[in-house]
Design a protein around this motif. Sequence first.
Motif, short mmCIF file in Angstrom:
data_model
loop_
_atom_site.label_atom_id
_atom_site.label_comp_id
_atom_site.label_asym_id
_atom_site.label_seq_id
_atom_site.Cartn_x
_atom_site.Cartn_y
_atom_site.Cartn_z
N THR A 45 -9.83 15.21 8.31
CA THR A 45 -8.56 14.97 7.63
C THR A 45 -8.59 15.57 6.23
O THR A 45 -7.60 16.17 5.78
CB THR A 45 -8.25 13.47 7.56
N GLU A 52 0.83 -1.20 0.00
CA GLU A 52 0.00 0.00 0.00
C GLU A 52 0.88 1.26 0.00
O GLU A 52 0.59 2.23 -0.71
CB GLU A 52 -0.92 -0.01 1.23
N GLU A 53 1.93 1.24 0.80
CA GLU A 53 2.82 2.40 0.90
C GLU A 53 3.40 2.77 -0.46
O GLU A 53 3.52 3.94 -0.81
CB GLU A 53 3.95 2.09 1.89
N ARG A 105 -4.70 7.59 5.67
CA ARG A 105 -3.31 7.47 5.24
C ARG A 105 -3.11 8.07 3.85
O ARG A 105 -2.10 8.75 3.59
CB ARG A 105 -2.87 6.00 5.25
N LYS A 112 -3.25 11.94 3.96
CA LYS A 112 -2.05 12.48 4.58
C LYS A 112 -0.83 12.36 3.67
O LYS A 112 0.16 13.08 3.85
CB LYS A 112 -1.79 11.78 5.92
N LYS A 113 -0.90 11.47 2.67
CA LYS A 113 0.14 11.36 1.66
C LYS A 113 -0.12 12.29 0.47
O LYS A 113 0.62 12.26 -0.52
CB LYS A 113 0.25 9.92 1.16
N PRO A 170 -9.07 3.86 7.82
CA PRO A 170 -7.63 4.00 7.97
C PRO A 170 -6.90 4.19 6.65
O PRO A 170 -5.95 4.98 6.57
CB PRO A 170 -7.21 2.70 8.68
N ILE A 171 -7.34 3.50 5.59
CA ILE A 171 -6.69 3.67 4.29
C ILE A 171 -6.91 5.08 3.78
O ILE A 171 -5.98 5.73 3.28
CB ILE A 171 -7.20 2.62 3.28
#
Length: 351
Positions: free
Chosen positions: A111, A57-58, A84, A87-88, A80-81
């Motif tokens: 967010t 995923e990263e 993340r 935030k990226k 959660p995905i």
Amino acid sequence: MKKEKICYGLIGFGGMGTWHTQILERVPQVEIAGIYDIREDRRRQAQKLGFAVYETEEELLCDSAVDIVLIATPNDSHKPIAIRAMKKGRHVISEKPVTLSSSDLNEMIQTAQQTGRFLTVHQNRRWDEDFLTVKRIFEEQPLGRIFRIESRVHGSRGIPGDWRGTKEHGGGMVLDWGVHLLDQILCLTGQRKLKTVYASLTNVTNQIVDDGFTAVLRFEDGLEVLVETGTNNFISLPRWYVLGENGTAVIRDWELNGEMIQASGKDESDVMPVKTAAGLTKTMAPRRDDTIRRMELPHVSGDIADFHRNAADVLLHGAQPAVRMEQAARVMRLMEAVFCSAKENQAVPFE
């Protein structure tokens, strides 16, 4: 230089993820950078179909080519995905339901605001042609003032034997189908205030999560809407049943089999009683053919690819999103009201 296309990264390549790739083929403003799935066999399948595949995923989230992340994973992992991804620096489309609670959704919205990212949810059944047909009937009122709508989806196979039957992954029919049907009703009724919700759940084929539900929604102007999903119905009731002061419409299935019957305006003072086993009745006698008009349903076309065309237009041209987060939040609160009413076995106030 202004971008001409939006680049998608897909997380989750099960049934819905695969379906999205087929839909996106019809959207020229979109291209797919690649796909990630937690399961190696699904990554191999994506590779066989010609897609680039990320090993983590990263890796996907750090790919600067990816503009927007499409999340097609089990319900409990959406939040959660999405957080993340935002935030990226990535925009986010989440499959429905966007998450499992209002508090989780508020965190996601916060967010999005903090990062300046676009967040939306794939409420694809706003483009169903049966729904669009009912919407036109509701707006144009060929049946007069509509006072009751019934919306049902029935099946007879129980809940699929996957994560949809588990509580921890957000399974159950309220979250699986209710999110669609309730969203459709709130879109249909617009700004009308929904006053009360009365609901019950069933656990016929699954004792862990709800395998069906019935909800009665009462609006401030007197409109009553029944929404129902069942997974142990071997004879299905009509998909839609719409009652107006001067007529009735029925849509029996997704293929738009059905009709409208409208009062012709001719007085029917000489009603002939019909005989039942226990006696005569005028009240339930059928109308004469000369006092009604049988009409075909209006046909309204829908194209699910319009959802992704809109997402591209939002990012490329600043268009208004088709599915706004305040709408998703209202649907989430309504699903919570359904659970609350069923638990307390009483009607609960909504707005």
